[in-house]
Design an enzyme around this catalytic site. Structure first.
Site, PDB file in Angstrom:
ATOM      1  NE  ARG A 249      -4.212  -6.005  15.736  1.00 38.97           N
ATOM      2  CZ  ARG A 249      -3.697  -6.368  16.903  1.00 38.97           C
ATOM      3  NH1 ARG A 249      -4.041  -7.515  17.486  1.00 38.97           N
ATOM      4  NH2 ARG A 249      -2.822  -5.582  17.516  1.00 38.97           N
TER       5      ARG A 249
ATOM      6  NE  ARG B 290       5.442   9.122  -4.373  1.00 35.69           N
ATOM      7  CZ  ARG B 290       4.738   9.486  -3.301  1.00 35.69           C
ATOM      8  NH1 ARG B 290       5.315  10.063  -2.277  1.00 35.69           N
ATOM      9  NH2 ARG B 290       3.435   9.272  -3.281  1.00 35.69           N
TER      10      ARG B 290
ATOM     11  NE  ARG C 172      -3.089   0.244   3.301  1.00 28.63           N
ATOM     12  CZ  ARG C 172      -4.335   0.693   3.187  1.00 28.63           C
ATOM     13  NH1 ARG C 172      -5.196   0.013   2.496  1.00 28.63           N
ATOM     14  NH2 ARG C 172      -4.716   1.819   3.768  1.00 28.63           N
TER      15      ARG C 172
ATOM     16  NE  ARG D 127      -2.702   5.809  12.800  1.00 30.15           N
ATOM     17  CZ  ARG D 127      -3.186   5.524  11.599  1.00 30.15           C
ATOM     18  NH1 ARG D 127      -2.479   5.784  10.524  1.00 30.15           N
ATOM     19  NH2 ARG D 127      -4.374   4.971  11.456  1.00 30.15           N
TER      20      ARG D 127
ATOM     21  CD  GLU E  81      -4.829   5.565  15.304  1.00 29.49           C
ATOM     22  OE1 GLU E  81      -4.968   6.605  14.675  1.00 29.49           O
ATOM     23  OE2 GLU E  81      -4.634   4.455  14.778  1.00 29.49           O
TER      24      GLU E  81
ATOM     25  CG  ASP F 282      -7.834   3.068   1.726  1.00 26.74           C
ATOM     26  OD1 ASP F 282      -7.780   2.945   2.960  1.00 26.74           O
ATOM     27  OD2 ASP F 282      -6.831   3.020   0.984  1.00 26.74           O
TER      28      ASP F 282
ATOM     29  CE1 TYR G 230      -6.390  -1.378   5.880  1.00 30.10           C
ATOM     30  CE2 TYR G 230      -4.616  -2.796   5.129  1.00 30.10           C
ATOM     31  CZ  TYR G 230      -5.050  -1.687   5.820  1.00 30.10           C
ATOM     32  OH  TYR G 230      -4.123  -0.894   6.450  1.00 30.10           O
TER      33      TYR G 230
HETATM   34  P1  FAD Z   1     -18.287   1.468   8.860  1.00 29.76           P
HETATM   35  O1  FAD Z   1     -17.867   2.904   8.830  1.00 29.76           O
HETATM   36  O2  FAD Z   1     -17.648   0.581   9.873  1.00 29.76           O
HETATM   37  O3  FAD Z   1     -19.872   1.440   9.043  1.00 29.76           O
HETATM   38  C1  FAD Z   1     -20.568   0.288   9.441  1.00 29.76           C
HETATM   39  C2  FAD Z   1     -21.659   0.758  10.381  1.00 29.76           C
HETATM   40  O4  FAD Z   1     -22.519  -0.344  10.660  1.00 29.76           O
HETATM   41  C3  FAD Z   1     -21.138   1.255  11.720  1.00 29.76           C
HETATM   42  O5  FAD Z   1     -21.563   2.573  11.962  1.00 29.76           O
HETATM   43  C4  FAD Z   1     -21.726   0.263  12.722  1.00 29.76           C
HETATM   44  O6  FAD Z   1     -22.062   0.867  13.961  1.00 29.76           O
HETATM   45  C5  FAD Z   1     -22.934  -0.235  11.986  1.00 29.76           C
HETATM   46  N1  FAD Z   1     -23.391  -1.540  12.437  1.00 29.76           N
HETATM   47  C6  FAD Z   1     -22.654  -2.678  12.536  1.00 29.76           C
HETATM   48  N2  FAD Z   1     -23.414  -3.680  13.027  1.00 29.76           N
HETATM   49  C7  FAD Z   1     -24.650  -3.172  13.243  1.00 29.76           C
HETATM   50  C8  FAD Z   1     -25.855  -3.709  13.762  1.00 29.76           C
HETATM   51  N3  FAD Z   1     -25.956  -4.984  14.181  1.00 29.76           N
HETATM   52  N4  FAD Z   1     -26.929  -2.905  13.859  1.00 29.76           N
HETATM   53  C9  FAD Z   1     -26.869  -1.598  13.468  1.00 29.76           C
HETATM   54  N5  FAD Z   1     -25.739  -1.028  12.975  1.00 29.76           N
HETATM   55  C10 FAD Z   1     -24.642  -1.806  12.876  1.00 29.76           C
HETATM   56  N6  FAD Z   1      -9.808   5.080   4.654  1.00 29.76           N
HETATM   57  C11 FAD Z   1      -9.296   6.051   3.871  1.00 29.76           C
HETATM   58  O7  FAD Z   1      -9.663   6.165   2.696  1.00 29.76           O
HETATM   59  N7  FAD Z   1      -8.370   6.945   4.368  1.00 29.76           N
HETATM   60  C12 FAD Z   1      -7.943   6.899   5.660  1.00 29.76           C
HETATM   61  O8  FAD Z   1      -7.117   7.713   6.073  1.00 29.76           O
HETATM   62  C13 FAD Z   1      -8.471   5.858   6.503  1.00 29.76           C
HETATM   63  N8  FAD Z   1      -8.066   5.777   7.790  1.00 29.76           N
HETATM   64  C14 FAD Z   1      -8.591   4.780   8.582  1.00 29.76           C
HETATM   65  C15 FAD Z   1      -8.182   4.719   9.923  1.00 29.76           C
HETATM   66  C16 FAD Z   1      -8.694   3.750  10.768  1.00 29.76           C
HETATM   67  C17 FAD Z   1      -8.246   3.680  12.212  1.00 29.76           C
HETATM   68  C18 FAD Z   1      -9.637   2.810  10.252  1.00 29.76           C
HETATM   69  C19 FAD Z   1     -10.201   1.737  11.126  1.00 29.76           C
HETATM   70  C20 FAD Z   1     -10.050   2.871   8.931  1.00 29.76           C
HETATM   71  C21 FAD Z   1      -9.536   3.853   8.087  1.00 29.76           C
HETATM   72  N9  FAD Z   1      -9.966   3.975   6.756  1.00 29.76           N
HETATM   73  C22 FAD Z   1      -9.423   4.965   5.955  1.00 29.76           C
HETATM   74  C23 FAD Z   1     -11.008   3.073   6.185  1.00 29.76           C
HETATM   75  C24 FAD Z   1     -12.426   3.653   6.326  1.00 29.76           C
HETATM   76  O9  FAD Z   1     -12.726   3.823   7.684  1.00 29.76           O
HETATM   77  C25 FAD Z   1     -13.429   2.670   5.706  1.00 29.76           C
HETATM   78  O10 FAD Z   1     -13.111   2.422   4.353  1.00 29.76           O
HETATM   79  C26 FAD Z   1     -14.897   3.142   5.746  1.00 29.76           C
HETATM   80  O11 FAD Z   1     -15.188   3.905   6.871  1.00 29.76           O
HETATM   81  C27 FAD Z   1     -15.788   1.919   5.702  1.00 29.76           C
HETATM   82  O12 FAD Z   1     -17.141   2.281   5.642  1.00 29.76           O
HETATM   83  P2  FAD Z   1     -18.242   1.181   5.921  1.00 29.76           P
HETATM   84  O13 FAD Z   1     -19.555   1.842   5.707  1.00 29.76           O
HETATM   85  O14 FAD Z   1     -17.940  -0.044   5.155  1.00 29.76           O
HETATM   86  O15 FAD Z   1     -18.048   0.753   7.457  1.00 29.76           O
HETATM   87  N1  UDP Z   2       3.525   0.671   8.008  1.00 30.08           N
HETATM   88  C1  UDP Z   2       4.735   0.610   8.642  1.00 30.08           C
HETATM   89  N2  UDP Z   2       5.268   1.738   9.193  1.00 30.08           N
HETATM   90  C2  UDP Z   2       4.634   2.929   9.141  1.00 30.08           C
HETATM   91  C3  UDP Z   2       3.393   2.997   8.485  1.00 30.08           C
HETATM   92  C4  UDP Z   2       2.856   1.848   7.937  1.00 30.08           C
HETATM   93  O1  UDP Z   2       5.345  -0.452   8.728  1.00 30.08           O
HETATM   94  O2  UDP Z   2       5.171   3.913   9.679  1.00 30.08           O
HETATM   95  C5  UDP Z   2       2.961  -0.580   7.446  1.00 30.08           C
HETATM   96  C6  UDP Z   2       2.051  -1.297   8.443  1.00 30.08           C
HETATM   97  O3  UDP Z   2       2.204  -2.682   8.254  1.00 30.08           O
HETATM   98  C7  UDP Z   2       0.686  -0.871   7.999  1.00 30.08           C
HETATM   99  C8  UDP Z   2       0.860  -0.818   6.487  1.00 30.08           C
HETATM  100  O4  UDP Z   2       2.189  -0.320   6.304  1.00 30.08           O
HETATM  101  O5  UDP Z   2      -0.308  -1.788   8.380  1.00 30.08           O
HETATM  102  C9  UDP Z   2      -0.129   0.053   5.757  1.00 30.08           C
HETATM  103  O6  UDP Z   2      -0.064   1.342   6.313  1.00 30.08           O
HETATM  104  P1  UDP Z   2      -1.253   2.373   6.206  1.00 30.08           P
HETATM  105  O7  UDP Z   2      -0.807   3.661   6.780  1.00 30.08           O
HETATM  106  O8  UDP Z   2      -1.760   2.349   4.809  1.00 30.08           O
HETATM  107  O9  UDP Z   2      -2.323   1.709   7.173  1.00 30.08           O
HETATM  108  P2  UDP Z   2      -3.751   2.239   7.686  1.00 30.08           P
HETATM  109  O10 UDP Z   2      -3.915   3.663   7.238  1.00 30.08           O
HETATM  110  O11 UDP Z   2      -4.754   1.329   7.076  1.00 30.08           O
HETATM  111  O12 UDP Z   2      -3.687   2.101   9.160  1.00 30.08           O
END
Ligand code: FAD
Ligand code: UDP
Length: 370
Positions: free
Chosen positions: A247, A174, A170, A278, A304, A354, A352
């Site tokens: 996780r 560069r 991912r 982080r 986190e 985005d 996984y």
């Molecule tokens: P969710 O946002 O998880 O929505 C599912 C919803 O269903 C939740 O609100 C939950 O409460 C509800 N639900 C579940 N079970 C039930 C039930 N039984 N009854 C009623 N409601 C229920 N993506 C990026 O593009 N850029 C980023 O920088 C980025 N950072 C991230 C950082 C973290 C820590 C995490 C965890 C993810 C990150 N992502 C990022 C990914 C992004 O969060 C997801 O792609 C996106 O939010 C997924 O949307 P979703 O609707 O599939 O799921």
């Molecule tokens: N990663 C790492 N060091 C860093 C940042 C990321 O080793 O400083 C690795 C780690 O395994 C992570 C993966 O690269 O799960 C993808 O990183 P990304 O930032 O895309 O993860 P996310 O935003 O989904 O947490």
């Protein structure tokens, strides 16, 4: 039947599908068990700062269709993600770029950097079999040891040899002085926060919060022709084939009475000993300004901590290793036998994804369905 669609989950997948269904003239009810809409992209304002309550979210995409769609619901700022890695007090630029190589090895030209990587990747022969081999083959052992190994083991709670190589692919590598974390044409943060953006998507749609689908599944099912389910797929089947692994993440938020804690939105702690992965300083997603353009005097930071999911925790990341992939395939077979239900999103498809990929998937599904 009162509704055409019952949508379980007010996250991005649910909101996109609901918006498209309403636009197509369908009646829709959205429920979510959380007290808020927007799922994991939820933001909450604290002292004028939009705090990303379920983890930092930076929107980025190469998909013009998705960008044109999402920018109807929010204006995006020009934020570019450039995290800093802190390895025992040494700071490195991320993703892996000429600034990183210069700091790590003292190399000055791209050729010198490439030669250094070439020399170190020799230890990997053949196709990389796991994340460790993939990382060494991409950037060499020095960077693997200082910037990848500790962070990844904290993040996933597993040895780098037991993780799939795609996770590390991912990240860009560069040979230029470009520390933009994403290779994306379009990038930014929605002005006013993600919650407002999702509220705009759900405008005019009935939403019931604090409502768990499984507490009255039969009643909900009888209310709609079809269900769009975005919760965990194994929970839908009552974990009958066993639990998929996820996780989870715990956030420790702190409001500090100072204007600048770390000078960047994200600092990754890449050593194994620091317990958090982080620290996010939320104000820098919006350049330290409030909505009127004034400098903010205080700051909010979130540490986190990554942990293995157990029942009762929020599942955040699917663990896409072989074992879980095989179990998911079994659940998917069950899902295909169900009638009148669509499984979607990060948890519904155990993928996984985005944000942009979730939006694209929901738009495609809506197009095929409506
Ligand atoms: P969710 O946002 O998880 O929505 C599912 C919803 O269903 C939740 O609100 C939950 O409460 C509800 N639900 C579940 N079970 C039930 C039930 N039984 N009854 C009623 N409601 C229920 N993506 C990026 O593009 N850029 C980023 O920088 C980025 N950072 C991230 C950082 C973290 C820590 C995490 C965890 C993810 C990150 N992502 C990022 C990914 C992004 O969060 C997801 O792609 C996106 O939010 C997924 O949307 P979703 O609707 O599939 O799921
Ligand atoms: N990663 C790492 N060091 C860093 C940042 C990321 O080793 O400083 C690795 C780690 O395994 C992570 C993966 O690269 O799960 C993808 O990183 P990304 O930032 O895309 O993860 P996310 O935003 O989904 O947490």
């Amino acid at each position: 039947m009162k509704y055409d669609y019952l949508i379980v989950g007010a996250g991005l997948y649910g909101a996109v599908f609901a918006q498209q269904a309403k636009k197509a003239g369908k009646s829709v009810l959205v429920i979510d068990k959380r007290p808020n809409i927007a799922g994991n992209v939820y933001t909450e304002e604290v002292e004028g700062i939009n705090v990303h309550k379920y983890g930092a979210h930076i929107f980025h995409t190469n998909n013009k269709k998705v960008w044109d769609y999402i920018t109807k619901f929010a204006e995006f700022n020009r934020f570019t993600n450039s995290p800093v890695a802190n390895y025992k007090g040494e700071l490195y630029s991320l993703p892996f770029n000429m600034y990183t190589f210069n700091k790590m090895w003292g190399v000055v030209t791209p050729e010198e950097a490439a030669a250094k990587i070439e020399e170190q990747r020799k230890e990997i022969t053949g196709e990389p079999k796991n994340l460790e081999e993939q990382a060494i083959s991409l950037v060499g052992r020095d960077i693997y040891e200082k910037l990848i190994k500790g962070y990844t083991e904290k993040q996933w709670g597993r040895d780098c040899k037991e993780l799939p190589s795609f996770i590390i692919k991912r990240l860009p590598v560069r040979l230029t002085f470009d520390n933009n974390y994403f290779n994306a044409l379009y990038q930014g943060i929605p002005v006013g926060g993600y919650t407002q953006m999702v509220a705009n998507m759900l405008d005019g749609i009935e939403v019931r919060l604090n409502t768990d689908y499984f507490e009255a599944k039969a009643d909900f099912d009888s209310m709609a022709e079809k269900v769009v389910y975005t919760g965990p797929i194994d929970a839908y089947f009552n974990f009958s084939l066993g639990t998929l692994e996820y996780r989870s993440v715990r956030f420790e938020n702190e409001l500090l009475d100072k204007p600048n804690f770390q000078g960047n939105a994200a600092v990754n702690y890449t050593d194994r000993e620091t317990p958090w992965t982080r620290i996010i300083e939320h104000k820098w997603f919006e350049f330290g300004k409030d909505k009127n353009g004034n400098d903010l005097p205080k700051t909010v930071i979130s540490r986190e901590y990554s942990s293995e999911w157990k029942p009762g925790d929020e599942p955040y990341y699917p663990v896409n290793d072989e074992k879980n992939g095989a179990l998911y395939a079994e659940y998917k077979k069950l899902a295909e036998q169900e009638k009148n239900i669509i499984f979607g999103g990060r948890l519904g498809e155990y993928k996984y994804y985005d944000m942009d990929a979730v939006i694209a998937a929901a738009l495609d599904k809506a197009e095929a369905e409506l």
